[in-house]
Design an enzyme around this catalytic site. Structure first.
Site, PDB file in Angstrom:
ATOM      1  N   ASP A 121      -6.999  20.098 -13.420  1.00 49.44           N
ATOM      2  CA  ASP A 121      -7.380  18.818 -14.011  1.00 49.44           C
ATOM      3  C   ASP A 121      -6.995  18.871 -15.484  1.00 49.44           C
ATOM      4  O   ASP A 121      -7.618  19.574 -16.283  1.00 49.44           O
ATOM      5  CB  ASP A 121      -8.884  18.599 -13.838  1.00 49.44           C
ATOM      6  CG  ASP A 121      -9.362  17.262 -14.399  1.00 49.44           C
ATOM      7  OD1 ASP A 121      -8.648  16.661 -15.215  1.00 49.44           O
ATOM      8  OD2 ASP A 121     -10.480  16.838 -14.037  1.00 49.44           O
ATOM      9  N   ARG A 137       0.835  -1.199   0.000  1.00 52.31           N
ATOM     10  CA  ARG A 137       0.000   0.000   0.000  1.00 52.31           C
ATOM     11  C   ARG A 137       0.867   1.246   0.000  1.00 52.31           C
ATOM     12  O   ARG A 137       0.509   2.272  -0.574  1.00 52.31           O
ATOM     13  CB  ARG A 137      -0.949  -0.003   1.213  1.00 52.31           C
ATOM     14  CG  ARG A 137      -1.733   1.293   1.353  1.00 52.31           C
ATOM     15  CD  ARG A 137      -2.860   1.215   2.367  1.00 52.31           C
ATOM     16  NE  ARG A 137      -2.561   0.441   3.545  1.00 52.31           N
ATOM     17  CZ  ARG A 137      -1.809   0.875   4.564  1.00 52.31           C
ATOM     18  NH1 ARG A 137      -1.281   2.088   4.547  1.00 52.31           N
ATOM     19  NH2 ARG A 137      -1.598   0.087   5.610  1.00 52.31           N
ATOM     20  N   LYS A 145      -8.117   7.769 -18.858  1.00 50.16           N
ATOM     21  CA  LYS A 145      -8.430   8.342 -20.153  1.00 50.16           C
ATOM     22  C   LYS A 145      -7.215   8.293 -21.091  1.00 50.16           C
ATOM     23  O   LYS A 145      -6.771   7.229 -21.476  1.00 50.16           O
ATOM     24  CB  LYS A 145      -8.969   9.760 -19.968  1.00 50.16           C
ATOM     25  CG  LYS A 145     -10.002   9.910 -18.841  1.00 50.16           C
ATOM     26  CD  LYS A 145     -11.190   8.962 -18.946  1.00 50.16           C
ATOM     27  CE  LYS A 145     -12.369   9.329 -18.063  1.00 50.16           C
ATOM     28  NZ  LYS A 145     -12.143   9.285 -16.634  1.00 50.16           N
ATOM     29  N   TYR A 188     -16.451  18.385 -14.653  1.00 50.63           N
ATOM     30  CA  TYR A 188     -16.893  16.999 -14.635  1.00 50.63           C
ATOM     31  C   TYR A 188     -17.871  16.740 -13.498  1.00 50.63           C
ATOM     32  O   TYR A 188     -17.649  17.151 -12.360  1.00 50.63           O
ATOM     33  CB  TYR A 188     -15.667  16.089 -14.512  1.00 50.63           C
ATOM     34  CG  TYR A 188     -15.975  14.649 -14.212  1.00 50.63           C
ATOM     35  CD1 TYR A 188     -16.880  13.923 -14.985  1.00 50.63           C
ATOM     36  CD2 TYR A 188     -15.360  13.996 -13.148  1.00 50.63           C
ATOM     37  CE1 TYR A 188     -17.174  12.605 -14.702  1.00 50.63           C
ATOM     38  CE2 TYR A 188     -15.637  12.672 -12.860  1.00 50.63           C
ATOM     39  CZ  TYR A 188     -16.543  11.985 -13.640  1.00 50.63           C
ATOM     40  OH  TYR A 188     -16.827  10.677 -13.351  1.00 50.63           O
TER      41      TYR A 188
END
Length: 379
Positions: free
Chosen positions: A170, A46, A195, A98
């Site tokens: 972003d 992790r 994306k 978004y």
């Protein structure tokens, strides 16, 4: 290195044990230590993983940053940035962005006492006028999803620095191939790596890139402590995707330009939202801060008929009706009921996102085939 060379080689070195040219997938949850506290730089997966480490180095290099952090999704990366804040802090955000980001802000973090102020960020003065002594973060999308609005990153970065607050951009729609916000003064760059960075619609992942060492330590602490980390296979897939980013983005841009101009000349199409048009309100800024205009666009039919828009959405053969963007295949999307359904209708309409708006993620297929598909769907 020039950009194309950097993209191919960023973060990757031949494996020292085998000489493998591709970064191995270290599918492990933990690491054997020589003695308590004595290890080879890896303790628990992790916190660290060699495949993820290679990806994070690649992310930093292609965004011209010093530090990269990978997350389990773009929303998880956004979540980590907001966790830098405290109750009572304020965030200035774009009114057009978004829907998943809006949902996170309004449905999750507002309950913890963080206030979000939404303004039209295409005018830096709107941002400047909204700043108060409680403003700790400015959140930008440019180009925005789905209306392709452009904000001046450098101008807003100057405003943020004067106010003593952070600027996070972003950069998902542009990708590092078209735009590097850190070079323009941003403090943090966020990506939905799902994306364009992944590029093949086969992975969910997010990323943050920054220059400041202290900021990196704070965000790494959040990444490690909250645990929204990607698995090694997902990191491998994004590493692989990055290697062809420049080739794919060139084709996305070429196809995007052809289709945007074809749509604008179609007798049944009304407004086309694409930042590469010279009469686009943000064209001058986009030309200055981007290296191309990409393959994302939206359009409305001339009669603004929602039923006809729905018929188009259901009639394409090559454009797949699906959420997401940035894959090699072309996608068609209805923001009002899909990606932006979490935004109240009145607010969507006020910001210009109508019920009949159609969003395209133009892929890398043959442009003539894509145009023929839209032609038969629009009729």
């Amino acid at each position: 290195m020039k950009l194309a060379t950097k993209i191919i080689h960023a973060g990757t070195e031949p494996d020292p044990g085998t000489g493998a040219i591709m970064t191995p997938i270290f599918q492990t949850s933990t690491y054997v230590q020589e003695a308590p506290g004595k290890n080879k730089g890896f303790e628990y997966a992790r916190s660290q993983n060699p495949t993820r480490k290679a990806l994070e180095e690649a992310l930093a290099q292609i965004e011209n940053g010093r530090h990269g952090l990978a997350f389990s999704s773009g929303v998880a990366a956004t979540d980590a940035v907001i966790k830098l804040l405290l109750p009572g802090d304020e965030v200035i955000a774009a009114s057009d962005m978004y829907g998943g980001t809006y949902r996170l802000f309004t449905k999750v973090f507002e309950k913890f006492g963080i206030r979000f102020i939404y303004v039209d960020t295409t005018d830096p003065e709107n941002v400047k006028n909204a700043i108060t002594s409680k403003t700790k973060l400015i959140w930008l999308e440019t180009p925005t999803n789905p209306l392709m609005n452009i904000s001046d990153i450098r101008a807003i970065a100057d405003i943020a620095k004067t106010a003593g607050c952070l600027l996070c951009v972003d950069n998902t729609f542009a990708s590092p191939y078209l735009q590097n916000p850190l070079d323009l003064g941003a403090d943090i760059v966020m990506h939905s790596s799902t994306k364009y960075l992944g590029g093949h619609s086969d992975v969910i992942q997010g990323a943050l890139v920054m220059n400041d060492d202290t900021l990196r330590e704070h965000l790494y602490f959040i990444q490690k402590s909250c645990g929204a980390v990607p698995g090694p296979m997902d990191c491998f897939l994004v590493l692989r995707g990055i290697k062809t980013l420049h080739l794919r983005m060139q084709r996305h841009c070429e196809n995007g330009e052809k289709i945007a101009n074809w749509l604008r000349n179609h007798p049944k199409v009304g407004k086309v939202y694409w930042c590469g048009f010279q009469d686009h309100p943000g064209y001058a800024v986009a030309s200055r801060q981007m290296r191309g205009f990409g393959g994302m666009m939206s359009f409305e039919l001339k009669d603004d008929n929602t039923d006809k828009a729905m018929a188009v959405l259901s009639s394409t053969k090559i454009f797949a009706l699906a959420e997401s963007l940035g894959g090699v295949e072309s996608l068609i999307n209805h923001p009002a009921t899909m990606t932006h359904a979490s935004i109240p209708r009145e607010e969507r309409i006020r910001n210009g996102l109508t019920d009949s708006l159609i969003r395209l993620s133009v892929g890398v297929e043959d442009a003539d085939d894509l145009i023929s598909d839209l032609e038969q769907a629009i009729g």
